[in-house]
Enzyme design. Structure first.
Site, PDB file in Angstrom:
ATOM      1  N   ARG A  19       9.945   5.457  26.296  1.00 32.44           N
ATOM      2  CA  ARG A  19      11.121   5.179  27.124  1.00 32.44           C
ATOM      3  C   ARG A  19      10.975   5.793  28.515  1.00 32.44           C
ATOM      4  O   ARG A  19      11.309   5.161  29.526  1.00 32.44           O
ATOM      5  CB  ARG A  19      12.381   5.693  26.442  1.00 32.44           C
ATOM      6  CG  ARG A  19      13.575   5.340  27.285  1.00 32.44           C
ATOM      7  CD  ARG A  19      14.870   5.758  26.707  1.00 32.44           C
ATOM      8  NE  ARG A  19      15.873   5.525  27.740  1.00 32.44           N
ATOM      9  CZ  ARG A  19      17.103   5.194  27.510  1.00 32.44           C
ATOM     10  NH1 ARG A  19      17.526   5.055  26.287  1.00 32.44           N
ATOM     11  NH2 ARG A  19      17.941   4.999  28.507  1.00 32.44           N
ATOM     12  N   SER A 138      -3.593  12.238  22.429  1.00 32.73           N
ATOM     13  CA  SER A 138      -2.911  13.538  22.313  1.00 32.73           C
ATOM     14  C   SER A 138      -3.961  14.610  22.580  1.00 32.73           C
ATOM     15  O   SER A 138      -5.168  14.351  22.458  1.00 32.73           O
ATOM     16  CB  SER A 138      -2.373  13.681  20.885  1.00 32.73           C
ATOM     17  OG  SER A 138      -2.032  15.015  20.607  1.00 32.73           O
ATOM     18  N   GLN A 148      -2.511  19.001  10.807  1.00 34.05           N
ATOM     19  CA  GLN A 148      -2.319  17.550  11.001  1.00 34.05           C
ATOM     20  C   GLN A 148      -3.689  16.864  11.072  1.00 34.05           C
ATOM     21  O   GLN A 148      -4.017  16.223  12.079  1.00 34.05           O
ATOM     22  CB  GLN A 148      -1.554  17.291  12.300  1.00 34.05           C
ATOM     23  CG  GLN A 148      -0.121  17.819  12.307  1.00 34.05           C
ATOM     24  CD  GLN A 148       0.443  17.801  13.711  1.00 34.05           C
ATOM     25  OE1 GLN A 148       0.145  18.664  14.526  1.00 34.05           O
ATOM     26  NE2 GLN A 148       1.262  16.815  14.001  1.00 34.05           N
ATOM     27  N   TYR A 151      -3.569  12.907  11.704  1.00 29.58           N
ATOM     28  CA  TYR A 151      -3.051  12.634  13.060  1.00 29.58           C
ATOM     29  C   TYR A 151      -4.167  12.936  14.063  1.00 29.58           C
ATOM     30  O   TYR A 151      -4.436  12.141  14.975  1.00 29.58           O
ATOM     31  CB  TYR A 151      -1.824  13.520  13.325  1.00 29.58           C
ATOM     32  CG  TYR A 151      -1.168  13.308  14.674  1.00 29.58           C
ATOM     33  CD1 TYR A 151      -0.269  12.267  14.881  1.00 29.58           C
ATOM     34  CD2 TYR A 151      -1.463  14.153  15.749  1.00 29.58           C
ATOM     35  CE1 TYR A 151       0.332  12.078  16.124  1.00 29.58           C
ATOM     36  CE2 TYR A 151      -0.865  13.967  16.991  1.00 29.58           C
ATOM     37  CZ  TYR A 151       0.030  12.931  17.170  1.00 29.58           C
ATOM     38  OH  TYR A 151       0.607  12.752  18.409  1.00 29.58           O
ATOM     39  N   SER A 154      -6.833  10.287  13.997  1.00 21.66           N
ATOM     40  CA  SER A 154      -6.392   9.041  14.639  1.00 21.66           C
ATOM     41  C   SER A 154      -6.479   9.168  16.159  1.00 21.66           C
ATOM     42  O   SER A 154      -6.908   8.242  16.850  1.00 21.66           O
ATOM     43  CB  SER A 154      -4.965   8.677  14.204  1.00 21.66           C
ATOM     44  OG  SER A 154      -3.997   9.553  14.759  1.00 21.66           O
TER      45      SER A 154
END
Ligand code: NAD
Length: 264
Positions: A19, A138, A148, A151, A154
């Site tokens: 957003r 990230s 993680q 995560y 990925s």
């Protein structure tokens, strides 16, 4: 790339980093397709953006990016509605170590698929008019993340894929630049997943360790990630770049040896 009048497709656009990026793209004069799984949040997001920017500047498409048919249909609708695509931001992501296959599907497989579809539409060799693709990784794409692991895998995958396909686009003169952004912790609803057993599974017991890391590293405002995105789009010299964003150093880049760098 000059943003005014361009068409941008952003996945995971309803909240958080997506957003914030949409708002920045709209401020720069682009039209934006908001793609998100969450219909309620997506429609609310569009309604509030309409008040500031007018309803013609955005289009919300509910779409699960892991569903190939839905994703292709969203790109098709974009072309029908706006007639072109200049910018693609593969941003939708989840943190789920319990359903870890889903994490790979959303964070990596859908980013790869989105990039291939976007390239098909933008590649000047296919009759496209060129463009920019940004894949959101990230800091966990560059360092280990003990609590993680999937995560982390990925996000490492996103960097390897993006740098490779950026090199290919350069060799093939596709007229498309492809870059990645690696933020540290960012203040979005995603961070709430760390406190949920349904997301963290067996790593749930380490939630306080992650919260301690957040305290020591700090948490970024999503607007800084949006600023980084705009830099990567506006500066035509970036291809294969790995932008890092941290509280201590702000926007900066992972440095690679000359032979590992991608030329535009
Ligand atoms: P968020 O959870 O606030 O927003 C993610 C959005 O993606 C949501 O609106 C959600 O509905 C949507 N989404 C999830 N699965 C989807 C699917 N299958 N199809 C379509 N939309 C889907 O998360 P965020 O923090 O804004 O994260 C955005 C990106 O930034 C992610 O890729 C995330 O991994 C990455 N990131 C986040 C942080 C952080 O600390 N928040 C740090 C580094 C990277």
């Amino acid at each position: 790339m000059y943003l005014n009048g361009k068409v941008a497709f952003v996945t995971g656009a309803a909240q958080g980093i997506g957003r914030a990026m949409v708002e920045e793209l709209l401020h720069k004069g682009a039209a934006v397709i908001l793609v998100d799984l969450n219909r309620i949040a997506g429609e609310q997001c569009k309604a509030s953006l309409d008040e500031e920017f007018g309803s013609h500047r955005t289009l919300f498409i509910q779409c699960d990016v892991t569903d190939e048919k839905q994703l292709k249909a969203a790109f098709q609708k974009t072309m029908e509605h706006f007639g072109n695509l200049d910018i693609l931001v593969n941003n939708a992501g989840v943190n789920n170590e319990k359903d870890w296959e889903k994490t790979i599907e959303v964070n990596l497989i859908s980013v790869i698929r989105g990039t291939y579809i976007g390239l098909e539409l933008m590649n000047v060799k296919n009759g496209g008019r060129g463009g920019v693709i940004i894949n959101i990784s990230s800091l966990a794409g560059l360092t280990p993340a003990a609590y993680q692991p999937v995560y982390c895998a990925s996000k490492h995958g996103v960097i390897g894929f993006t740098r490779s396909i950026a090199a290919l686009a350069s060799i093939g003169n596709y007229g498309v630049r492809i870059n990645t952004v690696c933020p540290a912790f960012v203040d979005t609803p995603l961070l709430e997943s760390i406190e949920k057993e349904e997301n963290m599974g067996e790593f749930y017991k380490y939630k306080d360790n992650i919260k301690d890391m957040m305290k020591s590293f700090g948490v970024l405002d999503p607007s800084l990630i949006a600023k980084g995105l705009i830099d990567l789009i506006e500066d035509d010299s970036f291809n294969g770049a790995v932008m890092k964003i941290t509280t201590s150093r702000g926007i900066h880049f992972e440095e690679y040896a000359a032979h590992q760098k991608t030329k535009v």
